[in-house]
Design a protein around this motif. Structure first.
Motif, PDB file in Angstrom:
ATOM      1  N   LYS A 608      24.975 -22.868 -11.484  1.00 45.02           N
ATOM      2  CA  LYS A 608      23.746 -22.258 -11.953  1.00 45.02           C
ATOM      3  C   LYS A 608      22.506 -23.235 -12.083  1.00 45.02           C
ATOM      4  CE  LYS A 608      26.877 -21.692 -16.732  1.00 45.02           C
ATOM      5  NZ  LYS A 608      26.313 -21.856 -17.368  1.00 45.02           N
ATOM      6  N   ASN A 609      21.895 -22.506 -11.653  1.00 42.18           N
ATOM      7  CA  ASN A 609      20.101 -22.593 -11.671  1.00 42.18           C
ATOM      8  C   ASN A 609      19.741 -23.082 -10.179  1.00 42.18           C
ATOM      9  OD1 ASN A 609      19.854 -23.188 -13.802  1.00 42.18           O
ATOM     10  ND2 ASN A 609      18.957 -25.278 -14.484  1.00 42.18           N
ATOM     11  N   THR A 623      19.739 -20.549 -15.897  1.00 38.94           N
ATOM     12  CA  THR A 623      20.612 -19.682 -16.369  1.00 38.94           C
ATOM     13  C   THR A 623      21.051 -20.887 -17.910  1.00 38.94           C
ATOM     14  OG1 THR A 623      22.569 -21.176 -15.662  1.00 38.94           O
ATOM     15  CG2 THR A 623      22.724 -18.324 -14.899  1.00 38.94           C
ATOM     16  N   ASP A 624      19.816 -21.755 -17.732  1.00 37.05           N
ATOM     17  CA  ASP A 624      20.350 -23.066 -18.930  1.00 37.05           C
ATOM     18  C   ASP A 624      19.524 -22.067 -20.365  1.00 37.05           C
ATOM     19  OD1 ASP A 624      19.900 -24.676 -20.744  1.00 37.05           O
ATOM     20  OD2 ASP A 624      20.035 -26.131 -19.424  1.00 37.05           O
TER      21      ASP A 624
END
Ligand code: HEM
Length: 677
Positions: A608-609, A623-624
């Motif tokens: 993610k990220n 995506t957080d």
């Protein structure tokens, strides 16, 4: 009656015998006696040929040498401008002799002996050049003994450096006129092919007219035109015996002489009267000479015999023309030819001139700072000295080194042979290398007397400072205004016509410097703009992406490496095409890998990220939820990316505005979507 006839016949016979004896003596006995004395000392040379000596051979070799031009890149001009001396010295060695008619002429090439000859002016005099040459080169240059020293003393102040300083504006005015003439001849692109030789001759004629006669310059110019005509007639008469040269030329020469004398007398009388009436001395050679003459007469208790009389002043003015024109003009023309052949030296000289004067007119102090220009002029004077040599005659029996010369022998100091001698100047003696004068004449010659374009001893050229000043001013001003190169029509053919001149002229292509400078400026601007453009490109295509990538990675973010210019565009498109090529399972809702395949792939690969490359821009996929909320809220920190003009034209207005504009539009549009409405 018979006895009287007998006496007359006897007298005729005696006179005839005396005449025959004298002739026999001068045509045979004396030459053979002199030859014997020379040979006994080990000197070698051609054998005496009755009456003519080497005259025919000399002329023949001269004609042959002049019939074909030289290699354009050679400075070995000796065999062309002085072929017979060259041949004899090669055949018989240095200090050999030839026959100038019935007179043996020893060609000297040894610097020490030459220095001695120049210094011993009372042992070595000027040879008899015949009435025509004497009438062209009269005055100081031909006087001897007391008369010479008196005239030299009176004329000296006219060429003193302080006086020359005052003449500077006159020199500059003449050079300005020359440059204006050349500028008028340029075509629209700022260049033109010009035979500079006649212009340079005209320049030195102008300079001497103005500096010799000041305000009477136009009358002076007319006199100089007449003297020029006379010189040409004398040169034409050499070796030609046609009706024109035997009858008409002497008649025209007498007319010219009368005309010159009357005009000069008029100018001199006018100036003399003005000076006596108390008018201040002007900055011209004639005024200074007249003033110096008065002073000399006054100092000697008004004894008229000590100064110069009118006739003598006239002769000296005529000499200024002859000595002053053809010498400096050949120095200038060979300088232009050599600087065309050696453009690096032309550029170096121009650089120096522009450092010292910029675009301003030359100044006296500035001229003294010109080092490169001086080195160039010296090297031109070494390779192409205006005179091939200096003649002298032995007045009374004299010793010179180990040699004894009887009166009647002629000496020829060969400037060209000494200036080109590789034993004195090194193997590169015939190459144009001004750098040899970088530490002055003494260093260049190793202290030997091997450089004497202006002669030497007490009779050294009285006007050498004048000539060098003129050449420096003219060259500086030409370099400031033009660059030049040899025309393809130039033929390298140095030839001896009193001075060493370019036989077929000096066609040169002149380029106006301003035009050139304008072009250089335009090219410079293009270069600078190109460099700025290249720098911007490098920055946007490489430096910025790499800087941003570094910042992201240093924080632990992962992503694909930056690929020059295209980033992940190709990969992303390829995956999109692949994903779109097959439909999904009917019962699946896992549409991510199909609608956003590359983001999906990268997040799977790097977590993610992670980030990908949208061309040259890194794009972090968030995506957080917490971070996402923050991004949505901080509208002044996170704006809309530039989508390009096409997308912008599809999605215009509020959706694309930012900052103040966005908030104003939002406020106005908001009520339209209010729940009540
Ligand atoms: C590059 C230019 C010049 C060169 C190479 C040059 C060369 C010479 C040489 C070699 C001599 C010595 C002749 C000998 O000893 O028999 C001489 C003498 C002389 N020159 Fe120059 N000259 C130049 C320019 C001028 C100018 C511009 C003038 C006058 C305005 C001038 C006036 C004289 C005079 C009057 C003499 C005779 C000096 C004497 O016998 O006391 N020259 N020159």
């Amino acid at each position: 009656m018979e006895a009287a006839w007998d006496n007359i016949l006897m007298l005729i016979l005696i006179l005839a015998l005396i005449w025959v004896w004298k002739k026999f003596n001068s045509l045979w006995l004396t030459p053979k006696r002199l030859e014997k004395i020379l040979r006994e000392q080990g000197l070698r040379g051609s054998p005496y040929r009755f009456k003519v000596g080497d005259t025919k051979e000399t002329l023949k070799m001269q004609m042959q040498a002049m019939s074909k031009p030289m290699n354009l890149f050679s400075n070995d001009i000796g065999p062309r401008v002085s072929p017979y001396d060259h041949y004899i010295v090669n055949k018989h060695g240095k200090n050999s002799f030839i026959w100038n008619g019935q007179t043996p002429r020893v060609t000297l090439t040894d610097p020490e002996l030459i220095k001695d000859v120049f210094n011993k002016i009372y042992d070595f005099g000027k040879p008899n050049m015949g009435p025509n040459i004497r009438s062209l080169i009269p005055g100081l240059a031909m006087h001897e003994g007391e008369k010479w020293s008196k005239h030299r003393k009176i004329i000296n102040p006219a060429f003193n450096l302080e006086k020359l300083k005052n003449m500077l504006p006159l020199f500059i005015q003449c050079c300005d006129d020359l440059i204006s003439k050349w500028e008028e001849m340029l075509s629209s692109d700022g260049s033109s092919e010009i035979d500079v030789w006649p212009f340079v001759k005209n320049l030195t004629g102008d300079v001497i007219s103005r500096t010799a006669f000041g305000s009477s310059y136009l009358e002076g110019r007319r006199i100089f035109q007449l003297l020029k005509e006379k010189t040409e007639l004398i040169l034409k008469m050499r070796g030609q015996r046609t009706d024109y040269t035997c009858r008409l030329v002497p008649k025209r020469m007498k007319e010219i002489d009368r005309d010159i004398k009357a005009s000069l007398m008029d100018i001199i009388n006018k100036r003399d009267k003005a000076l006596k009436a108390g008018e201040a001395t002007k900055n011209n050679l004639l005024d200074i000479l007249l003033e110096s003459n008065h002073k000399e007469i006054e100092e000697q208790g008004n004894n008229k015999n000590v100064g110069m009389n009118l006739e003598e002043v006239i002769e000296e003015c005529k000499l200024f023309y002859f000595a002053g024109q053809d010498t400096t003009s050949v120095l200038l023309v060979w300088t232009m030819i050599l600087l065309s052949r050696y453009p690096d030296w032309q550029a170096r000289a121009r650089e120096e001139v522009s450092q010292v004067f910029g675009n301003q007119k030359p100044t006296f102090d500035g001229l003294n700072q010109l080092k490169i220009v001086t080195m160039i002029l010296y090297e031109v004077l070494r390779l192409y000295p205006p005179g091939v040599g200096v003649p002298r005659k032995v007045i009374k029996d004299v010793k010179l080194g180990n040699l004894s010369f009887p009166a009647g022998v002629e000496i020829f100091i060969s400037t060209i042979l000494v200036h080109h001698d590789s034993e004195l100047w090194g193997d590169d003696a015939k190459e144009f290398k001004p750098e040899r004068f970088s530490e002055g004449v003494l260093k260049a010659t190793n202290g030997r007397f091997s450089f004497f374009p202006f002669g030497g001893g007490p009779r050294i050229c009285i006007a050498q400072n004048f000539a060098l000043l003129e050449a420096k001013i003219a060259l500086s001003m030409i370099l400031q205004c033009f660059s030049f190169e040899l025309s393809p029509t130039y033929t390298h053919a140095p030839t001896m016509v009193m001075t060493i001149q370019p036989q077929y002229g000096a066609p040169v292509i002149l380029h106006k410097r301003e035009m050139e400078a304008a072009w250089v400026n335009i090219l410079m601007l293009i270069l600078i703009l190109t460099l700025i453009w290249a720098w911007k490109k490098l920055n946007s295509l490489w430096l910025t992406p790499k800087r941003l990538e570094k910042i992201l990675r240093e924080q632990g973010l992962r992503g694909s490496p930056y690929r020059f210019k295209v980033g992940d565009t190709k990969e992303s498109l390829k995956m999109q095409m692949q994903a779109m090529s097959k439909p999904m399972n009917l019962f699946s809702n896992d549409i991510g890998p199909r609608v956003s395949p590359y983001d999906h792939y990268i997040v799977n690969k790097h977590g993610k990220n992670s980030f990908i490359w949208n061309g040259q821009k890194p794009r972090v996929t968030l995506t957080d939820p917490e971070l996402i909320k923050d991004v949505f809220n901080k509208i002044y920190d996170f704006g809309k990316p530039n989508m390009g003009p096409n997308i912008r034209s599809l999605i215009p207005g509020l959706a694309m505005h930012e900052g103040e504009k966005w908030s104003m539009h939002r406020k106005i549009i908001n009520p339209a979507f209010n729940l009540e409405k």
